[in-house]
Design a protein around this motif. Structure first.
Motif, mmCIF file in Angstrom:
data_model
loop_
_atom_site.group_PDB
_atom_site.id
_atom_site.type_symbol
_atom_site.label_atom_id
_atom_site.label_comp_id
_atom_site.label_asym_id
_atom_site.label_seq_id
_atom_site.Cartn_x
_atom_site.Cartn_y
_atom_site.Cartn_z
ATOM 1 N N LEU A 137 -0.670 -6.266 13.228
ATOM 2 C CA LEU A 137 -1.893 -6.498 12.454
ATOM 3 C C LEU A 137 -2.315 -5.282 11.629
ATOM 4 C CD1 LEU A 137 -4.049 -8.589 14.968
ATOM 5 C CD2 LEU A 137 -2.834 -9.399 12.936
ATOM 6 N N PRO A 138 -2.163 -4.032 12.154
ATOM 7 C CA PRO A 138 -2.518 -2.883 11.314
ATOM 8 C C PRO A 138 -1.716 -2.841 10.019
ATOM 9 C CG PRO A 138 -2.323 -2.193 13.594
ATOM 10 C CD PRO A 138 -1.819 -3.597 13.537
ATOM 11 N N GLY A 139 -0.416 -3.116 10.115
ATOM 12 C CA GLY A 139 0.419 -3.112 8.922
ATOM 13 C C GLY A 139 0.036 -4.215 7.955
ATOM 14 N N LEU A 140 -0.263 -5.398 8.502
ATOM 15 C CA LEU A 140 -0.680 -6.502 7.640
ATOM 16 C C LEU A 140 -1.990 -6.170 6.937
ATOM 17 C CD1 LEU A 140 -0.253 -9.392 6.633
ATOM 18 C CD2 LEU A 140 -1.447 -10.216 8.675
ATOM 19 N N ALA A 141 -2.899 -5.525 7.659
ATOM 20 C CA ALA A 141 -4.187 -5.142 7.063
ATOM 21 C C ALA A 141 -3.987 -4.136 5.938
ATOM 22 C CB ALA A 141 -5.104 -4.562 8.138
ATOM 23 N N VAL A 142 -3.119 -3.153 6.152
ATOM 24 C CA VAL A 142 -2.842 -2.158 5.107
ATOM 25 C C VAL A 142 -2.221 -2.830 3.886
ATOM 26 C CG1 VAL A 142 -1.390 -0.171 4.519
ATOM 27 C CG2 VAL A 142 -2.661 -0.186 6.668
ATOM 28 N N GLY A 143 -1.291 -3.751 4.119
ATOM 29 C CA GLY A 143 -0.676 -4.468 3.011
ATOM 30 C C GLY A 143 -1.685 -5.253 2.201
ATOM 31 N N LEU A 144 -2.590 -5.944 2.891
ATOM 32 C CA LEU A 144 -3.628 -6.717 2.205
ATOM 33 C C LEU A 144 -4.571 -5.801 1.428
ATOM 34 C CD1 LEU A 144 -4.498 -9.383 4.935
ATOM 35 C CD2 LEU A 144 -3.319 -9.778 2.759
ATOM 36 N N CYS A 145 -4.857 -4.623 1.993
ATOM 37 C CA CYS A 145 -5.737 -3.669 1.311
ATOM 38 C C CYS A 145 -5.129 -3.200 -0.007
ATOM 39 C CB CYS A 145 -6.008 -2.466 2.209
ATOM 40 S SG CYS A 145 -7.199 -2.769 3.534
ATOM 41 N N PHE A 146 -3.852 -2.836 0.003
ATOM 42 C CA PHE A 146 -3.213 -2.366 -1.224
ATOM 43 C C PHE A 146 -3.042 -3.501 -2.228
ATOM 44 C CE2 PHE A 146 -1.751 1.382 1.272
ATOM 45 C CZ PHE A 146 -2.206 2.349 0.401
ATOM 46 N N ALA A 147 -2.764 -4.716 -1.743
ATOM 47 C CA ALA A 147 -2.666 -5.866 -2.644
ATOM 48 C C ALA A 147 -4.015 -6.143 -3.299
ATOM 49 C CB ALA A 147 -2.192 -7.094 -1.864
ATOM 50 N N THR A 148 -5.084 -6.057 -2.515
ATOM 51 C CA THR A 148 -6.426 -6.263 -3.045
ATOM 52 C C THR A 148 -6.793 -5.201 -4.073
ATOM 53 O OG1 THR A 148 -7.146 -7.278 -0.967
ATOM 54 C CG2 THR A 148 -8.868 -6.437 -2.428
ATOM 55 N N ALA A 149 -6.482 -3.935 -3.768
ATOM 56 C CA ALA A 149 -6.823 -2.839 -4.677
ATOM 57 C C ALA A 149 -6.092 -2.967 -6.008
ATOM 58 C CB ALA A 149 -6.498 -1.503 -4.016
ATOM 59 N N SER A 150 -4.789 -3.232 -5.956
ATOM 60 C CA SER A 150 -4.008 -3.293 -7.195
ATOM 61 C C SER A 150 -4.393 -4.494 -8.053
ATOM 62 C CB SER A 150 -2.506 -3.332 -6.877
ATOM 63 O OG SER A 150 -2.196 -4.474 -6.098
ATOM 64 N N THR A 151 -4.710 -5.617 -7.406
ATOM 65 C CA THR A 151 -5.108 -6.814 -8.153
ATOM 66 C C THR A 151 -6.525 -6.671 -8.696
ATOM 67 O OG1 THR A 151 -3.711 -8.174 -6.707
ATOM 68 C CG2 THR A 151 -5.353 -9.320 -8.036
ATOM 69 N N SER A 152 -7.433 -6.125 -7.886
ATOM 70 C CA SER A 152 -8.830 -5.972 -8.314
ATOM 71 C C SER A 152 -8.959 -5.024 -9.493
ATOM 72 C CB SER A 152 -9.683 -5.464 -7.149
ATOM 73 O OG SER A 152 -9.701 -6.395 -6.093
ATOM 74 N N PHE A 153 -8.031 -4.048 -9.597
ATOM 75 C CA PHE A 153 -8.090 -3.093 -10.698
ATOM 76 C C PHE A 153 -7.962 -3.814 -12.037
ATOM 77 C CE2 PHE A 153 -6.074 -0.115 -13.674
ATOM 78 C CZ PHE A 153 -7.007 0.908 -13.647
ATOM 79 N N ILE A 154 -6.998 -4.728 -12.134
ATOM 80 C CA ILE A 154 -6.804 -5.474 -13.376
ATOM 81 C C ILE A 154 -8.012 -6.355 -13.671
ATOM 82 C CG2 ILE A 154 -5.370 -7.183 -14.549
ATOM 83 C CD1 ILE A 154 -4.083 -4.457 -14.237
ATOM 84 N N LEU A 155 -8.532 -7.015 -12.645
ATOM 85 C CA LEU A 155 -9.688 -7.888 -12.839
ATOM 86 C C LEU A 155 -10.927 -7.092 -13.234
ATOM 87 C CD1 LEU A 155 -9.236 -10.279 -9.766
ATOM 88 C CD2 LEU A 155 -8.631 -10.718 -12.156
ATOM 89 N N ALA A 156 -11.104 -5.908 -12.642
ATOM 90 C CA ALA A 156 -12.283 -5.097 -12.931
ATOM 91 C C ALA A 156 -12.315 -4.676 -14.398
ATOM 92 C CB ALA A 156 -12.311 -3.866 -12.030
ATOM 93 N N LEU A 157 -11.150 -4.375 -14.953
ATOM 94 C CA LEU A 157 -11.097 -3.914 -16.339
ATOM 95 C C LEU A 157 -11.485 -5.006 -17.331
ATOM 96 C CD1 LEU A 157 -7.852 -1.729 -16.331
ATOM 97 C CD2 LEU A 157 -10.234 -1.002 -16.146
ATOM 98 N N ALA A 158 -11.455 -6.260 -16.873
ATOM 99 C CA ALA A 158 -11.872 -7.356 -17.743
ATOM 100 C C ALA A 158 -13.391 -7.436 -17.854
ATOM 101 C CB ALA A 158 -11.323 -8.684 -17.218
#
Length: 307
Positions: free
Chosen positions: A84-105
């Motif tokens: 679960l720790p690894g899955l949580a870290v993966g979800l965190c980085f996926a969220t950060a990288s995706t949110s960056f593109i959305l935020a710039l809009a």
């Protein structure tokens, strides 16, 4: 071996481990800092297309890295052991990288960068509140100096208008990155390379569902290979390896070196000379990081010598 000798050996090993970890995290920040320079070479209108190819090549790089280092059996063991720790870290980085593109809009790059400068503060507060970890006064001072310096860097381009969606997404990026940093440190026995592979794979799938198309020129594909594998994939591998060995606040602080170095590379490769505020703010951030690192190195060396 006596108890005092064991304690001395442990202190020296811990100091060396933290030094190695800090070097890896700083190297990750340096690698990431070339992202803006590489993006300037691309002429792709759809940001989701860039995210898809970048995530794809990052995932391939991380998978190949694990296979070469650990073999097929070792790689399978890493995935089964991340839990679960690894899955949580993966979800965190996926969220950060995706949110960056959305935020710039919805908001400007300056707004996003300023809010992201709060990552060390968020990481320190999380460690303090959730785990009772003592944060040294020097760390708080360094965090404040970094936020102040980044504020000066982007002060000339902050719009001043409030964008609830854009600023909320930028804050989500900061919280996601800080959370991933804290989890990586708290579960230092877990190798997080498969976790960041999972994160890039998730980001790639999300981008694929939103991209207008996937066709790019041969030259752009070459840049995307470097953008994804080295800038993104290698940076992630370095960061999660080093963040296991140093306090979360320090790892987050070192990560802010990316903000300072990015304008420098853009100026060197594209001739976009940064303004006076950018130079002044960057100098403050860099001075804060160097002073803090110098103090930590002196403190650890002194502790090892006393031990």
């Amino acid at each position: 071996m006596s108890t005092s000798e064991v304690s001395a050996s442990s202190a020296i090993a811990d100091a060396r481990g933290q030094g190695y970890g800090a070097t890896l995290v700083l190297a990750a920040a340096i690698v990431w800092s070339f992202g803006g320079t590489l993006a300037r070479f691309l002429d792709i209108d759809d940001g989701w297309t860039v995210i898809f190819w970048r995530s794809l090549f990052a995932a391939l790089f991380l998978l190949l890295f694990m296979l070469l280092r650990d073999g097929v059996r070792g790689t399978k063991a890493l995935f089964s052991g991340m839990g679960l720790p690894g899955l949580a870290v993966g979800l965190c980085f996926a969220t950060a990288s995706t949110s960056f593109i959305l935020a710039l809009a919805y908001t400007t790059v300056a707004n996003v960068v300023l809010i992201q400068a709060s990552v060390p503060l968020i990481a320190a507060l999380m460690c303090r509140v959730l785990f009772g970890e003592r944060i040294a006064a020097a760390t708080w001072v360094a965090i404040a100096a970094v936020i102040f310096g980044v504020g000066i860097m982007v002060s000339g381009s902050i719009t001043g208008r409030l964008s609830p969606i854009g600023d909320a997404l930028a804050l989500l990026i900061a919280f996601s990155f800080a959370t991933a940093t804290v989890i990586t440190r708290r579960f230092s026995h877990v190798r997080m390379t498969p976790a960041v592979f999972t994160g890039t794979a998730i980001a790639g799938v999300v981008a694929a569902s939103q991209a207008a198309g996937f066709v790019v020129s041969a030259s752009e594909l070459g840049i995307l290979v470097v953008f994804g594998s080295l800038n993104f994939g290698l940076g992630l591998a370095l960061f999660v390896t080093g963040a296991r060995l140093v306090p979360s606040a320090l790892a987050a602080l070192l990560g802010t070196a990316e903000t300072v170095l990015a304008p420098l590379w853009v100026a060197l490769f594209h001739g976009e000379v940064p303004g006076g505020r950018t130079v002044t703010g960057g100098a403050i951030v860099l001075a804060a990081l160097l002073c803090y690192l110098g103090r930590e190195m002196w403190r650890q060396r002194r502790g090892a010598l006393v031990a």
